[in-house]
Design a protein around this motif. Structure first.
Motif, PDB file in Angstrom:
ATOM      1  N   VAL A 355       0.785  -1.048  -0.053  1.00 63.68           N
ATOM      2  CA  VAL A 355      -0.415  -0.007   0.049  1.00 63.68           C
ATOM      3  C   VAL A 355       1.105   1.350   0.140  1.00 63.68           C
ATOM      4  O   VAL A 355       0.189   2.547  -0.802  1.00 63.68           O
ATOM      5  N   VAL A 368      -4.361   3.619   2.775  1.00 66.19           N
ATOM      6  CA  VAL A 368      -3.885   2.553   2.673  1.00 66.19           C
ATOM      7  C   VAL A 368      -4.213   2.590   1.445  1.00 66.19           C
ATOM      8  O   VAL A 368      -3.687   1.264   0.954  1.00 66.19           O
ATOM      9  N   THR A 369      -5.060   2.881   0.544  1.00 59.53           N
ATOM     10  CA  THR A 369      -5.073   2.575  -0.779  1.00 59.53           C
ATOM     11  C   THR A 369      -4.204   3.391  -1.573  1.00 59.53           C
ATOM     12  O   THR A 369      -2.982   3.600  -2.346  1.00 59.53           O
ATOM     13  N   ALA A 398      -1.553  -2.736   5.620  1.00 62.35           N
ATOM     14  CA  ALA A 398      -3.019  -3.514   4.882  1.00 62.35           C
ATOM     15  C   ALA A 398      -1.875  -5.085   4.815  1.00 62.35           C
ATOM     16  O   ALA A 398      -2.095  -5.575   3.399  1.00 62.35           O
ATOM     17  N   ALA A 576      -7.085  -4.212   1.118  1.00 59.04           N
ATOM     18  CA  ALA A 576      -6.765  -2.442   1.156  1.00 59.04           C
ATOM     19  C   ALA A 576      -7.736  -1.814   0.704  1.00 59.04           C
ATOM     20  O   ALA A 576      -8.505  -0.887   0.809  1.00 59.04           O
ATOM     21  N   PRO A 583     -11.009   2.593  -0.876  1.00 61.49           N
ATOM     22  CA  PRO A 583     -10.140   2.407   0.603  1.00 61.49           C
ATOM     23  C   PRO A 583     -10.939   2.004   1.771  1.00 61.49           C
ATOM     24  O   PRO A 583     -12.352   2.334   2.382  1.00 61.49           O
TER      25      PRO A 583
END
Length: 599
Positions: A355, A368-369, A398, A576, A583
């Protein structure tokens, strides 16, 4: 060092024997001619840079003034043009790249029609100056021939001292076509088009040193190192090698796909960073772009597109480049095989993509994306922490390992699970999206070979959940015809549906399994998705089922339910993001908490 660049370097070392410039016979010219149209300054730059690349140049310098209307100059250190062929090169349909129509089947150059120089000379003042590489030491200046044409007529001939290579200078573009000048944008816009084009080919040819000077200021410069990763760093100011993933796929000698794909962090709001090259030619093939998008759809948020530079290599006789006047469209003999491999390559990289690099820190929590990274105009990423500061972190955000170790603490607004990692960092997990990802991966695994071949874990056909009252759904005529063809496949999913006269369908059951009670009120939506005129309708239907079956925000979860959901999410291949690309996780690292609370 990738084999790609070793092969490119060998190709430069083994320069082929020079072919003379000839005027094509009428029957050949008529077959390939499409009338080279110079629409704007970028059209000139494109043709001249491609000619330089075809001449095996290792250094190309482009100078532009006044958005290209005042001056454009492209200089290279290629093989040059012999003196006795210089003026012939300015005639229409004169080229050294082919002589018969059969040569199109084994074309290895970017240009081939022999129209570019003649077209430019007709609507501008053009000076062509060149010295052939056979005329002596490459580091020594010697007299070379030049010719100047204005409006298609020769106005000056002479000699100048120079090293081997070619320089084409274009002044007063469209001086005799005032109508076309009305459609030219301002200098800033034209410079932007030129900069974007040079970036593209600097990535396509990382072994060539490019220098772009816009109004006497260097706008772009590459080292010509031969490494694509280095070129990406130089062009986009991305010093994060771990954010780029190499692709190397192929089917023996038939075709090969290689290059780099940025991870989800580098996703951007437009497709200008998605670049495809076929045998060294940048292309705009709808089929190829659709195949790439199919690979990242569902792995990136809606409206986001990856940083991607991929090279497709096929045998010259298996690609048709004479499709469009701009030479940016191609047809492939093994198109279906290449498209499938392209989709698989993109999907495989983004599914395993971590991530966020651990040594990069952005202001605020780590999404986290992806985070919006600097575009091409920014100097680079802000590096505010070293890798040593993260040694106490248990695992990258993630990753399955990190999520499996989470301990739920509480539920926020009955929508988000607050969880603590062993290293003391804090995670926020969207419960709906997490459950949606879990259900989607379960369905995708079950229906990996197609909905109509689906079986449960015991190997028996999947049964649906019988509705208390059948639901009647009315469709448009074309939707009804598509749905009727797909009824056997829907039956394998547990969605029992039958024609009920005209454009109406009767739905008797819905897919069983987790969350099926929520699907009862979503029957019409599911049928609409199943009736979409879309080759990827099965994938869309699985996403629709996942979204509508997943537990809703606002539902209270016990501590055990929270832990169960986190455990299931840790088993997902892409934990993730949800199937729509949104996200699932937000991560506050321990280092971030220490800094903000000044512990």
């Amino acid at each position: 060092m990738s084999q790609l660049y070793e092969r490119a370097e060998n190709k430069l070392e083994q320069r082929p024997a020079r072919r003379p410039i000839v005027v094509l016979p009428d029957e050949v010219a008529e077959r390939i001619a499409a009338g080279e149209v110079i629409e704007r300054p970028i059209s000139v730059i494109k043709e001249l840079v491609e000619n330089a690349l075809d001449a095996q140049a290792r250094a190309i310098r482009i100078e532009v003034r006044g958005g290209g209307l005042r001056l454009m100059r492209v200089s290279d250190d290629g093989i040059g043009i012999p003196e006795d062929e210089l003026e012939r090169a300015c005639l229409r349909h004169s080229t050294s790249k082919l002589s018969t129509i059969e040569d199109l089947e084994r074309l290895g150059t970017l240009g081939f029609r022999g129209e570019a120089l003649a077209s430019i000379a007709t609507i501008a003042e053009m000076t062509l100056e060149s010295r052939a590489s056979e005329t002596g030491d490459a580091s020594e200046e010697r007299p070379a021939q030049f010719v100047t044409l204005r409006g298609g007529e020769v106005v000056e001939r002479g000699r100048k001292a120079r090293v081997p290579g070619t320089t084409v200078t274009v002044r007063d573009l469209f001086f005799n076509v005032p109508a076309r000048l009305k459609f030219i944008r301002g200098a800033r816009t034209e410079n932007g088009h030129i900069l974007h084009y040079i970036r593209r080919y600097a990535l396509g040819y990382p072994g060539v040193r490019f220098t772009l000077v816009l109004d006497e200021h260097i706008a772009l410069q590459t080292s010509g190192s031969g490494e694509l990763k280095t070129a990406l760093t130089e062009i986009y100011s991305l010093p994060l090698n771990e954010m780029l993933y190499e692709v190397e796929r192929g089917a023996g000698e038939q075709y090969r796909i290689h290059g780099y794909i940025g991870n989800r962090v580098l996703a951007q709001n437009n497709r200008q960073y998605v670049m495809l090259f076929v045998n060294g030619r940048w292309v705009q093939s709808r089929a190829l772009y659709d195949a790439v998008e199919k690979g990242y759809r569902g792995l990136l948020a809606k409206g986001k597109h990856p940083l991607l530079v991929l090279f497709i290599e096929v045998a010259p006789n298996e690609v048709d480049v004479n499709v469009h006047p701009a030479k940016t469209e191609v047809r492939l003999l093994r198109e279906r095989e290449v498209l499938d491999l392209l989709t698989e390559s993109v999907q495989a990289v983004l599914e395993r993509s971590p991530v966020l690099p651990e040594e990069v820190k952005f202001p605020g929590p780590v999404l986290v994306t992806q985070r919006r990274l600097p575009g091409a105009r920014r100097r680079g990423l802000h590096m505010s922490e070293t890798a040593e500061e993260y040694l106490a972190e248990a695992a990258p955000p993630a990753s399955a390992e990190a999520i499996a170790q989470l301990r739920p603490l509480a539920q926020l607004q009955r929508a988000v699970i607050l969880a603590e990692a062993p290293d003391g960092s804090l995670y926020l997990v969207d419960q709906h999206r997490a459950h949606e990802r879990v259900i989607y991966e379960h369905l995708r695994q079950r229906y990996a070979h197609g909905i109509d071949s689906a079986e449960d874990e015991e190997g028996e056909a999947v049964n649906g959940y019988l509705l208390l009252e059948p639901v009647i759904v009315e469709l448009k005529r074309h939707e009804a015809e598509l749905l009727e063809e797909r009824l056997p496949m829907l039956r394998g999913l547990g969605l029992e549906c039958e024609r009920f006269g005209g454009r109406s369908f009767l739905v008797r059951s819905i897919p069983g399994g987790e969350g099926h009670e929520q699907l009862a009120g979503q029957v019409e939506d599911l049928v609409q998705i199943a009736a979409e005129d879309n080759e990827d309708w099965e994938h869309s239907l699985l996403i629709g089922l996942s979204c509508r079956s997943a537990l809703r925000r606002g539902r209270e979860l016990s501590q055990g339910e929270q832990q169960s959901l986190l455990t299931s999410l840790a088993r997902a291949s892409v934990p993730a993001v949800c199937p729509h690309g949104s996200p699932i996780l937000l991560h506050y690292s321990r280092s971030f908490l220490i800094e903000k609370f000044d512990w």
